[in-house]
Enzyme design. Structure first.
Site, PDB file in Angstrom:
ATOM      1  N   LYS A 114       5.660  11.237  12.312  1.00 29.71           N
ATOM      2  CA  LYS A 114       4.941  11.637  11.161  1.00 29.71           C
ATOM      3  C   LYS A 114       5.635  11.594  10.079  1.00 29.71           C
ATOM      4  O   LYS A 114       6.995  12.078  10.084  1.00 29.71           O
ATOM      5  CB  LYS A 114       4.365  13.211  11.353  1.00 29.71           C
ATOM      6  CG  LYS A 114       3.828  13.829  10.184  1.00 29.71           C
ATOM      7  CD  LYS A 114       3.455  15.176  10.360  1.00 29.71           C
ATOM      8  CE  LYS A 114       3.018  15.974   9.124  1.00 29.71           C
ATOM      9  NZ  LYS A 114       2.384  17.228   9.502  1.00 29.71           N
ATOM     10  N   ASP A 160      -4.522  20.108   4.498  1.00 31.78           N
ATOM     11  CA  ASP A 160      -3.494  20.427   4.993  1.00 31.78           C
ATOM     12  C   ASP A 160      -3.057  20.146   6.566  1.00 31.78           C
ATOM     13  O   ASP A 160      -1.968  20.202   6.834  1.00 31.78           O
ATOM     14  CB  ASP A 160      -3.076  21.992   4.704  1.00 31.78           C
ATOM     15  CG  ASP A 160      -1.751  22.590   4.890  1.00 31.78           C
ATOM     16  OD1 ASP A 160      -0.684  21.490   4.954  1.00 31.78           O
ATOM     17  OD2 ASP A 160      -1.488  23.513   4.969  1.00 31.78           O
ATOM     18  N   ARG A 197      -2.169  14.785  11.379  1.00 30.39           N
ATOM     19  CA  ARG A 197      -2.864  14.199  12.401  1.00 30.39           C
ATOM     20  C   ARG A 197      -3.801  13.072  11.986  1.00 30.39           C
ATOM     21  O   ARG A 197      -4.023  12.057  12.645  1.00 30.39           O
ATOM     22  CB  ARG A 197      -3.862  15.429  13.200  1.00 30.39           C
ATOM     23  CG  ARG A 197      -4.692  15.833  12.130  1.00 30.39           C
ATOM     24  CD  ARG A 197      -5.421  17.109  12.694  1.00 30.39           C
ATOM     25  NE  ARG A 197      -4.365  18.251  12.730  1.00 30.39           N
ATOM     26  CZ  ARG A 197      -4.717  19.503  12.951  1.00 30.39           C
ATOM     27  NH1 ARG A 197      -5.811  19.711  13.512  1.00 30.39           N
ATOM     28  NH2 ARG A 197      -3.687  20.350  12.873  1.00 30.39           N
ATOM     29  N   LYS A 207      -0.554  25.073   0.029  1.00 30.59           N
ATOM     30  CA  LYS A 207       0.328  26.036   0.671  1.00 30.59           C
ATOM     31  C   LYS A 207       0.813  26.964  -0.224  1.00 30.59           C
ATOM     32  O   LYS A 207       1.030  26.955  -1.520  1.00 30.59           O
ATOM     33  CB  LYS A 207       1.504  25.426   1.286  1.00 30.59           C
ATOM     34  CG  LYS A 207       1.127  24.691   2.525  1.00 30.59           C
ATOM     35  CD  LYS A 207       2.369  23.776   3.373  1.00 30.59           C
ATOM     36  CE  LYS A 207       2.131  22.983   4.415  1.00 30.59           C
ATOM     37  NZ  LYS A 207       1.284  23.659   5.428  1.00 30.59           N
ATOM     38  N   GLU A 225      -3.056  17.250   7.498  1.00 33.72           N
ATOM     39  CA  GLU A 225      -3.001  15.963   7.329  1.00 33.72           C
ATOM     40  C   GLU A 225      -2.042  14.714   8.316  1.00 33.72           C
ATOM     41  O   GLU A 225      -2.240  13.765   8.228  1.00 33.72           O
ATOM     42  CB  GLU A 225      -2.186  15.677   5.796  1.00 33.72           C
ATOM     43  CG  GLU A 225      -0.718  15.901   5.875  1.00 33.72           C
ATOM     44  CD  GLU A 225       0.055  17.039   6.240  1.00 33.72           C
ATOM     45  OE1 GLU A 225      -0.933  18.036   6.394  1.00 33.72           O
ATOM     46  OE2 GLU A 225       1.071  16.986   6.690  1.00 33.72           O
ATOM     47  N   ASP A 257       8.870  17.464   6.456  1.00 31.65           N
ATOM     48  CA  ASP A 257       7.674  17.029   7.035  1.00 31.65           C
ATOM     49  C   ASP A 257       7.404  15.466   7.487  1.00 31.65           C
ATOM     50  O   ASP A 257       6.611  15.020   7.876  1.00 31.65           O
ATOM     51  CB  ASP A 257       6.314  17.289   6.185  1.00 31.65           C
ATOM     52  CG  ASP A 257       5.286  17.809   7.214  1.00 31.65           C
ATOM     53  OD1 ASP A 257       5.546  18.108   8.244  1.00 31.65           O
ATOM     54  OD2 ASP A 257       4.145  17.858   6.603  1.00 31.65           O
ATOM     55  N   ASP A 287       4.782  17.933   2.149  1.00 31.05           N
ATOM     56  CA  ASP A 287       3.484  18.487   2.122  1.00 31.05           C
ATOM     57  C   ASP A 287       2.981  19.778   1.731  1.00 31.05           C
ATOM     58  O   ASP A 287       3.573  20.656   1.686  1.00 31.05           O
ATOM     59  CB  ASP A 287       3.667  18.764   3.840  1.00 31.05           C
ATOM     60  CG  ASP A 287       2.011  19.182   4.273  1.00 31.05           C
ATOM     61  OD1 ASP A 287       0.860  19.120   3.470  1.00 31.05           O
ATOM     62  OD2 ASP A 287       1.952  19.831   5.268  1.00 31.05           O
TER      63      ASP A 287
HETATM   64  N1  BES Z   1       3.203  20.190   8.027  1.00 30.94           N
HETATM   65  C1  BES Z   1       2.563  21.163   8.713  1.00 30.94           C
HETATM   66  C2  BES Z   1       3.017  22.172   9.848  1.00 30.94           C
HETATM   67  C3  BES Z   1       4.474  22.868   9.745  1.00 30.94           C
HETATM   68  C4  BES Z   1       4.187  24.082   9.442  1.00 30.94           C
HETATM   69  C5  BES Z   1       5.496  22.148   9.819  1.00 30.94           C
HETATM   70  C6  BES Z   1       5.512  24.854   9.355  1.00 30.94           C
HETATM   71  C7  BES Z   1       6.704  22.924   9.842  1.00 30.94           C
HETATM   72  C8  BES Z   1       6.816  24.384   9.605  1.00 30.94           C
HETATM   73  C9  BES Z   1       1.111  20.751   8.868  1.00 30.94           C
HETATM   74  O1  BES Z   1       0.927  19.552   7.985  1.00 30.94           O
HETATM   75  C10 BES Z   1       0.218  21.845   8.454  1.00 30.94           C
HETATM   76  O2  BES Z   1       0.105  22.146   7.469  1.00 30.94           O
HETATM   77  N2  BES Z   1      -0.488  22.189   9.469  1.00 30.94           N
HETATM   78  C11 BES Z   1      -1.350  23.277   9.293  1.00 30.94           C
HETATM   79  C12 BES Z   1      -2.676  22.844  10.052  1.00 30.94           C
HETATM   80  C13 BES Z   1      -3.704  23.661   9.946  1.00 30.94           C
HETATM   81  C14 BES Z   1      -4.514  23.629   8.611  1.00 30.94           C
HETATM   82  C15 BES Z   1      -4.652  23.543  10.924  1.00 30.94           C
HETATM   83  C16 BES Z   1      -0.840  24.626  10.006  1.00 30.94           C
HETATM   84  O3  BES Z   1      -0.224  24.614  11.014  1.00 30.94           O
HETATM   85  O4  BES Z   1      -1.184  25.556   9.254  1.00 30.94           O
HETATM   86 ZN    ZN Z   2       2.533  18.485   7.427  1.00 31.85          ZN
HETATM   87 MN    MN Z   3      -0.129  20.153   6.155  1.00 33.29          MN
END
Ligand code: BES
Ligand code: ZN
Ligand code: MN
Length: 494
Positions: free
Chosen positions: A253, A335, A339, A265, A337, A276, A258
């Site tokens: 990834k 968010d 996947r 966020k 993104e 990220d 992000d």
């Molecule tokens: N990059 C984030 C995940 C992340 C969170 C990485 C904390 C490192 C530390 C990812 O893109 C994300 O935002 N995931 C969301 C998914 C949700 C919207 C289903 C999450 O984990 O909140």
């Molecule tokens: Zn992310």
């Molecule tokens: Mn995200």
């Protein structure tokens, strides 16, 4: 870059030895170096030394200017290599300002020697690229690691020393890429940097730019990147030795920042989202290392790179995108993104792998979910799979490497939560078990016949707390060593 040398005699101003305790009694573990234990122990006891892991104590030395004690914890007759790796790293981190140091820690085999060399090298890191006026006050990390050992002449020991240099070099690349701010690391600049290095390591690269991605039908990467002024890329780095025993694809990834997109966020903590792209950095550097080690394993690293931003061109919640290969996805949460970009790259990696004779395995590496951090904390990563045998091999590699990975399930009953009334799939499902739901989403883009691993490194990729062992603050380089070790294990199979 760190140099690693094996020596039988002390040849620097700094000597690093181990300190541990057995039944609260301190004991010095100085490997092959001679030290005056009685006098030193009385000083250490008077200072209240404990010999615990991550305790580093510097004293004036006799045979060296400085003698450094690094905690080994409980005294053992054989130390776990990771204990040695961390102890060497913790000492190295405290030795900035010195050009070289000699590490004399207990070891009975080349495996343990290798761990000492690796830990010392990995601890000799600093990131100062963006210091301005304060750069002049900085002390450089160690550039030469001497390891005191009786195993100086064996081919095994020599290759362990060289391997430690390669591991450190590539780990530093991963850490540097992660630590580089998004003002200076965009999808395009990531590719340009990797292109320069690829020619140095003699591996091939290919960059698919935004126009070609749009034309080629990479709706995930385009959709995530369309809100940014810095257009997305799909980077491929290939190492193809003449006689390959195995063929793998690694997919990382590569979100250079992000923001969460329109699912913005919160400001607090958003800065950590420069990390990220840790998966992308790890997979690319692993190919460089595998090429440097000349392993008989063919590897393609794929890095879908995009910046997830907020703008009038950003993806809206409810937009539908088409992933490479034709599956449609309703983007309910911009968010989620990672996947989306991974789906495009996983399908492409499998397609290319099939053309070149089929893949023995496909591994994606991603800072994918906050749920990963909730489940396993900030130092243990997750492994999800469609093939227990492949994940078993990987967990063995991770264990040898000293990287903490833990198996997680992909429960089928959670799959229905990803159903969408208007597209093939939604990009979010049940919040509970969010790490597993993300894994199930990716699984939709995997050929069930191909062994697949999904590594969620969200927590361990970026150290927001304090440094420990050989791990600095900021980018850590997690997953790199396990990927390299997996390729090594595959190389030694018949
Ligand atoms: N990059 C984030 C995940 C992340 C969170 C990485 C904390 C490192 C530390 C990812 O893109 C994300 O935002 N995931 C969301 C998914 C949700 C919207 C289903 C999450 O984990 O909140
Ligand atoms: Zn992310
Ligand atoms: Mn995200």
């Amino acid at each position: 870059m760190v140099k690693v040398k094996l020596t039988t005699k002390l040849d620097s101003d700094v000597l690093v030895v181990g300190l541990g305790a057995l039944n609260k009694k301190l004991q010095i573990e100085s490997g092959t170096a001679q030290v005056d234990s009685t006098a030193l122990l009385s000083t250490l006891n008077a200072m209240g030394a404990t010999g615990k892991n991550d305790e580093v104590i510097k004293l004036p030395g006799k045979s060296s200017k400085l003698i450094v004690f690094t905690g080994l914890g409980k005294i053992e007759s054989n130390y776990n290599p990771e204990v040695l790796r961390r102890a060497a790293g913790a000492a190295a981190r405290e030795l900035s300002g010195n050009k070289s140091a000699s590490f004399s820690l207990p070891h009975k085999s080349v495996v343990e020697l290798a761990a000492i060399a690796e830990g010392a090298a990995l601890g000799s890191y600093s990131f100062t690229d963006f210091l301005g006026n304060s750069k002049k006050d900085q002390k450089d990390p160690l550039s030469i690691v001497n390891v005191l050992t009786k195993f100086t002449d064996t081919a095994q020991a020599k290759s362990a020393a060289r391997r430690a240099e390669i591991i450190a070099e590539q780990t530093f690349l991963v850490r540097d890429l992660i630590n580089t701010p998004p003002s200076h690391l965009t999808p395009d600049s990531f590719c340009l940097q990797i292109k320069k290095l690829a020619s140095k390591y003699g591996v091939k690269i290919e960059v698919i730019n935004d126009a070609a991605l749009r034309k080629g039908g990479y709706g995930g990467i385009i959709g995530v990147g369309q809100g940014s002024a810095n257009p997305p890329r799909l980077l491929r780095v290939s190492y193809t030795p003449a006689k390959a025993k195995k063929r793998y694809a690694f997919v990382g990834k590569g979100i250079t920042f992000d923001t969460g997109g329109l699912a913005l966020k919160p400001a607090a903590g958003m800065e950590a989202m420069k990390a990220d792209m840790s998966g992308a950095a790890a997979v690319v550097a692993s190919v460089f290392a595998i090429a440097q080690l000349k392993l008989p394993v063919a590897v393609d690293a794929w890095a879908p790179l995009a910046e997830n931003m907020v703008s009038d061109t950003a993806t809206r919640p409810s937009d539908v995108i088409t992933i490479y290969g034709g599956k449609t996805v309703e983007v309910l949460n911009p968010d989620a993104e990672g996947r989306l970009v991974l789906a495009d790259a996983l399908v492409k990696a499998a397609e290319v792998g099939k053309k070149s004779g089929g893949l023995d395995g496909i591994i994606d590496v991603a800072t994918l979910t906050g749920a990963q951090v909730v489940a396993l904390g900030s130092r243990t990563s997750a492994v999800m799979t469609n093939d227990e045998n492949f994940s078993g091999q990987f967990l063995t590699a991770a264990n040898i490497s000293g990287e903490a990975f833990w198996p997680m399930p992909l429960p089928i009953e959670l799959r229905a939560s990803l159903d969408s009334p208007i597209a093939d799939l939604a990009n979010i499902g049940d919040r509970m078990g969010g790490m597993l739901v993300a894994g199930l989403f990716l699984k939709e883009f995997i050929d069930p016949q191909t062994p697949w691993l999904h590594l969620d490194i969200a927590g361990p990729a970026f150290n927001e707390k304090s440094a420990h062992g050989y791990t600095p603050v900021g980018g850590t380089g997690i997953a790199l060593r396990s990927l390299i070790c997996l390729a090594e294990l595959a190389s030694s199979q018949s």
